[in-house]
Design a protein around this motif. Sequence first.
Motif, PDB file in Angstrom:
ATOM      1  N   LEU A  51       0.845  -1.187   0.000  1.00  0.00           N
ATOM      2  CA  LEU A  51       0.000   0.000   0.000  1.00  0.00           C
ATOM      3  C   LEU A  51       0.890   1.249   0.000  1.00  0.00           C
ATOM      4  CD1 LEU A  51      -2.766  -0.992   2.575  1.00  0.00           C
ATOM      5  CD2 LEU A  51      -2.834  -1.128   0.077  1.00  0.00           C
ATOM      6  N   ARG A  52       2.005   1.144   0.681  1.00  0.00           N
ATOM      7  CA  ARG A  52       3.020   2.197   0.692  1.00  0.00           C
ATOM      8  C   ARG A  52       4.360   1.484   0.558  1.00  0.00           C
ATOM      9  NH1 ARG A  52       3.392   7.531   2.674  1.00  0.00           N
ATOM     10  NH2 ARG A  52       1.270   7.352   3.498  1.00  0.00           N
ATOM     11  N   LYS A  53       4.954   1.609  -0.629  1.00  0.00           N
ATOM     12  CA  LYS A  53       6.240   0.948  -0.859  1.00  0.00           C
ATOM     13  C   LYS A  53       7.266   1.476   0.137  1.00  0.00           C
ATOM     14  CE  LYS A  53       5.407  -0.103  -5.607  1.00  0.00           C
ATOM     15  NZ  LYS A  53       5.898  -0.319  -6.910  1.00  0.00           N
ATOM     16  N   PRO A  54       8.286   0.665   0.449  1.00  0.00           N
ATOM     17  CA  PRO A  54       9.297   1.126   1.407  1.00  0.00           C
ATOM     18  C   PRO A  54       9.893   2.465   0.975  1.00  0.00           C
ATOM     19  CG  PRO A  54       9.608  -1.190   0.912  1.00  0.00           C
ATOM     20  CD  PRO A  54       8.560  -0.688  -0.038  1.00  0.00           C
ATOM     21  N   THR A  80      13.011   4.012   7.727  1.00  0.00           N
ATOM     22  CA  THR A  80      12.368   3.448   6.541  1.00  0.00           C
ATOM     23  C   THR A  80      11.032   2.866   6.971  1.00  0.00           C
ATOM     24  OG1 THR A  80      14.540   2.893   5.660  1.00  0.00           O
ATOM     25  CG2 THR A  80      12.648   1.879   4.589  1.00  0.00           C
ATOM     26  N   ARG A  81       9.989   3.154   6.191  1.00  0.00           N
ATOM     27  CA  ARG A  81       8.654   2.652   6.530  1.00  0.00           C
ATOM     28  C   ARG A  81       8.026   1.972   5.330  1.00  0.00           C
ATOM     29  NH1 ARG A  81       4.849   8.050   6.796  1.00  0.00           N
ATOM     30  NH2 ARG A  81       5.213   8.713   4.664  1.00  0.00           N
ATOM     31  N   CYS A  82       7.080   1.083   5.626  1.00  0.00           N
ATOM     32  CA  CYS A  82       6.388   0.334   4.580  1.00  0.00           C
ATOM     33  C   CYS A  82       5.028  -0.087   5.135  1.00  0.00           C
ATOM     34  CB  CYS A  82       7.204  -0.904   4.205  1.00  0.00           C
ATOM     35  SG  CYS A  82       6.473  -1.915   2.906  1.00  0.00           S
ATOM     36  N   GLY A  98      17.322   3.298   9.924  1.00  0.00           N
ATOM     37  CA  GLY A  98      18.265   2.979   8.860  1.00  0.00           C
ATOM     38  C   GLY A  98      17.605   3.043   7.496  1.00  0.00           C
ATOM     39  N   ARG A  99      18.316   2.502   6.511  1.00  0.00           N
ATOM     40  CA  ARG A  99      17.888   2.633   5.117  1.00  0.00           C
ATOM     41  C   ARG A  99      17.553   1.285   4.470  1.00  0.00           C
ATOM     42  NH1 ARG A  99      19.328   7.551   3.014  1.00  0.00           N
ATOM     43  NH2 ARG A  99      19.503   6.666   0.924  1.00  0.00           N
ATOM     44  N   SER A 100      17.150   0.296   5.242  1.00  0.00           N
ATOM     45  CA  SER A 100      16.875  -1.031   4.697  1.00  0.00           C
ATOM     46  C   SER A 100      15.412  -1.155   4.282  1.00  0.00           C
ATOM     47  CB  SER A 100      17.222  -2.115   5.713  1.00  0.00           C
ATOM     48  OG  SER A 100      16.874  -3.381   5.184  1.00  0.00           O
ATOM     49  N   ARG A 101      15.183  -1.030   2.991  1.00  0.00           N
ATOM     50  CA  ARG A 101      13.820  -1.163   2.468  1.00  0.00           C
ATOM     51  C   ARG A 101      13.268  -2.569   2.712  1.00  0.00           C
ATOM     52  NH1 ARG A 101      16.106   2.631  -1.337  1.00  0.00           N
ATOM     53  NH2 ARG A 101      14.685   4.391  -1.582  1.00  0.00           N
ATOM     54  N   ARG A 102      14.123  -3.571   2.531  1.00  0.00           N
ATOM     55  CA  ARG A 102      13.667  -4.956   2.716  1.00  0.00           C
ATOM     56  C   ARG A 102      13.303  -5.222   4.176  1.00  0.00           C
ATOM     57  NH1 ARG A 102      10.783  -8.985   0.789  1.00  0.00           N
ATOM     58  NH2 ARG A 102      11.594 -11.014   1.357  1.00  0.00           N
ATOM     59  N   HIS A 103      14.059  -4.677   5.100  1.00  0.00           N
ATOM     60  CA  HIS A 103      13.767  -4.865   6.515  1.00  0.00           C
ATOM     61  C   HIS A 103      12.396  -4.274   6.848  1.00  0.00           C
ATOM     62  CE1 HIS A 103      15.398  -4.537  10.930  1.00  0.00           C
ATOM     63  NE2 HIS A 103      14.229  -5.124  10.870  1.00  0.00           N
ATOM     64  N   ALA A 104      12.100  -3.070   6.340  1.00  0.00           N
ATOM     65  CA  ALA A 104      10.801  -2.445   6.587  1.00  0.00           C
ATOM     66  C   ALA A 104       9.673  -3.275   5.974  1.00  0.00           C
ATOM     67  CB  ALA A 104      10.784  -1.026   6.024  1.00  0.00           C
ATOM     68  N   GLU A 105       9.909  -3.819   4.779  1.00  0.00           N
ATOM     69  CA  GLU A 105       8.893  -4.643   4.121  1.00  0.00           C
ATOM     70  C   GLU A 105       8.624  -5.921   4.913  1.00  0.00           C
ATOM     71  OE1 GLU A 105       7.996  -6.594  -0.287  1.00  0.00           O
ATOM     72  OE2 GLU A 105       9.907  -5.602   0.089  1.00  0.00           O
ATOM     73  N   LEU A 106       9.685  -6.583   5.366  1.00  0.00           N
ATOM     74  CA  LEU A 106       9.517  -7.806   6.157  1.00  0.00           C
ATOM     75  C   LEU A 106       8.833  -7.508   7.489  1.00  0.00           C
ATOM     76  CD1 LEU A 106      12.908  -9.592   5.439  1.00  0.00           C
ATOM     77  CD2 LEU A 106      10.639 -10.376   4.744  1.00  0.00           C
TER      78      LEU A 106
END
Length: 158
Positions: A51-54, A80-82, A98-106
């Motif tokens: 709904l909101r990409k990282p 970073t939020r998702c 931090g800047r981890s898009r994958r971490h926010a997604e998980l």
Amino acid sequence: MTMANAFSETSGATPELAARQHWMSVLARADINALESYWRNLAQQPSYRCLRKPEIGLAMVRGRAGGTGAPFNLGEVTVTRCVVELETGAQGFGYVTGRSRRHAELAALFDGLMQQDSDQHGAALIQPLHRQWLARREQVSRKAAATKVNFMTMVRGS
């Protein structure tokens, strides 16, 4: 008494809200490799959409003088939020420093999964991650305590 119950008693939050706050904080502090491993080993990975990409932004960090004094702006931290929506309609939110898009997604994915089945994922994911974080924190505390210097004041010529 669980951490979530202790938190709800001190913050006035409902037990459900306190439990969610607890698992979201654990997911935010978790090692991304542990989250990836759990995701890969899920028997059935649910489909989801963002709904909101990282996205990466900044948040102001506040501090208190002496730990209890007047609040002040300490500085900014990268966050970073998702937001995801699982196939069942559950919405999960992930906020990590931090800047981890994958971490926010998980983190968002597991927030959504925890809302559906907190018993299964709580025992298999959240509790082990929380124990790992406590062990890391204890190790850092022991390392810092080893460098502590005790100064003694001597009074001369009383």
